[in-house]
Design an enzyme around this catalytic site. Structure first.
Site, mmCIF file in Angstrom:
data_model
loop_
_atom_site.group_PDB
_atom_site.id
_atom_site.type_symbol
_atom_site.label_atom_id
_atom_site.label_comp_id
_atom_site.label_asym_id
_atom_site.label_seq_id
_atom_site.Cartn_x
_atom_site.Cartn_y
_atom_site.Cartn_z
ATOM 1 N N VAL A 176 0.883 -1.174 -0.090
ATOM 2 C CA VAL A 176 0.027 -0.023 0.094
ATOM 3 C C VAL A 176 0.901 1.226 -0.095
ATOM 4 O O VAL A 176 1.820 1.432 0.791
ATOM 5 C CB VAL A 176 -0.924 -0.248 1.160
ATOM 6 C CG1 VAL A 176 -1.747 1.423 1.417
ATOM 7 C CG2 VAL A 176 -1.773 -1.125 1.361
ATOM 8 N N LYS A 248 -5.880 -3.048 -1.837
ATOM 9 C CA LYS A 248 -5.205 -2.098 -0.983
ATOM 10 C C LYS A 248 -6.252 -1.998 0.463
ATOM 11 O O LYS A 248 -5.585 -1.748 1.450
ATOM 12 C CB LYS A 248 -4.803 -1.029 -1.517
ATOM 13 C CG LYS A 248 -3.597 -1.386 -2.570
ATOM 14 C CD LYS A 248 -3.384 -0.038 -3.382
ATOM 15 C CE LYS A 248 -1.996 -0.211 -4.441
ATOM 16 N NZ LYS A 248 -1.829 0.736 -5.743
ATOM 17 N N GLY A 341 6.490 2.540 -7.710
ATOM 18 C CA GLY A 341 7.869 2.965 -8.435
ATOM 19 C C GLY A 341 8.657 1.642 -7.865
ATOM 20 O O GLY A 341 8.555 1.253 -6.667
#
Ligand code: HSE
Length: 369
Positions: A176, A248, A341
């Site tokens: 998350v 999530k 990322g």
């Protein structure tokens, strides 16, 4: 292996060597001294598995070589070519792999390691192969750090129970918010308070699409852009139709609110039906449409496009994530940060590894803290 290393060592099996896995290895390389000086820990990668093969060495893989081999040959299996063999037990495993009989589960069971890092791609249908990897590791007394949302979204209550029963830790910080410590903020920083509800933007891809549509891009242009930035899931319908945000939300509800829920308990809807007209109409009234995941005071779990005020702290643009927690004593608190990322998510894995090592040093399992 040097005997006195016992108290600092952390032997890791890494399963999944895509963007996040490779960034973790880069991080372990570049931060080795710092990790030792600050946390008294010497992580050692004893096995790395990708979709095409495995590299193993009980005394520790050469990380630079591992990255190089992956770059050149597309698989870590090439690590053991040109005479760079491991110890005899390692060779056994590889030879069985060559005979087609070695499976990931064997590596997880047979290598001596304290932690499994599970970084295979998210599968929200049956959670595999992550689910089997995680359960095998836990049953064999390995701590687990995962960035794979699938197993948690589908079976988090039972996985936490299994970890508790086996006296190991299960950590998932990077599932998350990427590197943004959303779970830790709620779980640790707000310890003395009580969280009553929370709501947030948990999916960067849809937030990017909605933000870009407001600026005049079409849905498809914005989606392609998000894909090229590496944010979208391999199957982008997981983002667009709300599955990723729902997964999530499940993880947050279990970990932060102490609920025992899975994907089935979330009512969710994605952004597929959001029209440009809706976005422009909202804009006229100082509002924006965002895909909001929420857990309300009645503990109802929802993901749906909602119109929110442009000045709300929650209203972040681009690929950012944001979550507003409403707590009993401190009121509203918002955490904002990059939601994905490779390096960001790898830093979340390192955060979890440090926590695991610290807990091991104290001789405690911390699945509830
Ligand atoms: N596809 C996800 C997102 C990646 O866009 O937020 C991070 O979980």
């Amino acid at each position: 292996m040097v005997e006195e290393e016992g108290w600092v060592r952390l032997r890791i099996i890494l399963v999944g060597f895509g963007v996040v896995g490779q960034n973790l290895v880069k991080l372990l390389l570049s931060r080795a001294d710092d990790i030792y000086l600050r946390y008294g820990m010497k992580p050692r990668l004893v096995a790395t598995v990708d979709s095409k093969g495995v590299a193993v060495s009980q005394s520790g893989l050469d990380l630079q070589r591992l990255l190089e081999v992956k770059r050149l040959y597309g698989t870590v299996a090439a690590y053991h070519d040109d005479g760079q063999r491991g110890e005899s037990a390692d060779i056994d495993l590889i030879d069985r792999k060559k005979g087609g009989r070695c499976r990931v589960e064997e590596i997880i069971r047979e290598m001596d390691a304290e932690v499994l890092v599970e970084a295979t791609p998210t599968n929200l249908n049956d959670g595999e192969p992550g689910l089997s990897n995680i359960t095998t590791a836990i049953k064999h007394g390995r701590n687990v750090v995962t960035v794979n949302k699938g197993p948690l979204a589908l079976a988090m209550p039972s996985l936490l129970e299994l970890a508790e029963y086996n006296g190991v830790m299960l950590r998932f910080s990077g599932t998350v918010g990427g590197g943004t410590p959303i779970l830790e903020f709620a779980k640790h920083c707000l310890r003395g308070d009580r969280i009553l509800s929370f709501k947030g933007i948990l999916n960067g891809t849809t937030n990017y699409i909605l933000s870009m549509m407001e600026d005049g891009l079409t849905f498809d242009e914005a989606l392609n852009d998000a894909r090229s930035k590496g944010y979208a899931e391999a199957d982008p319908s997981l983002d667009i139709d709300g599955f990723d945000a729902a997964a999530k939300l499940v993880i947050m509800a279990n970990w932060i609110m102490g609920m025992k829920v899975t994907m089935r308990d979330v009512r969710f809807k994605g952004i597929r039906d959001v029209r440009l007209e809706d976005i422009l109409e909202a804009k006229k009234h100082g509002k924006v449409i965002k895909l909001i995941a929420s857990c309300d005071e009645s503990r109802r779990l929802r993901v749906e496009p909602m119109s929110i005020d442009k000045n709300e702290p929650l209203c972040v643009n681009g690929t950012l994530n944001a979550v507003t927690f409403t707590s009993e004593h401190s009121g509203e608190l918002t955490v904002i940060g990059k939601g994905a990322g490779g390096m960001e998510t790898a830093s979340a894995i390192l955060r979890d590894l440090i926590e695991v090592r610290e807990a091991m040093g104290m001789g405690i399992g911390l699945n509830r803290s």
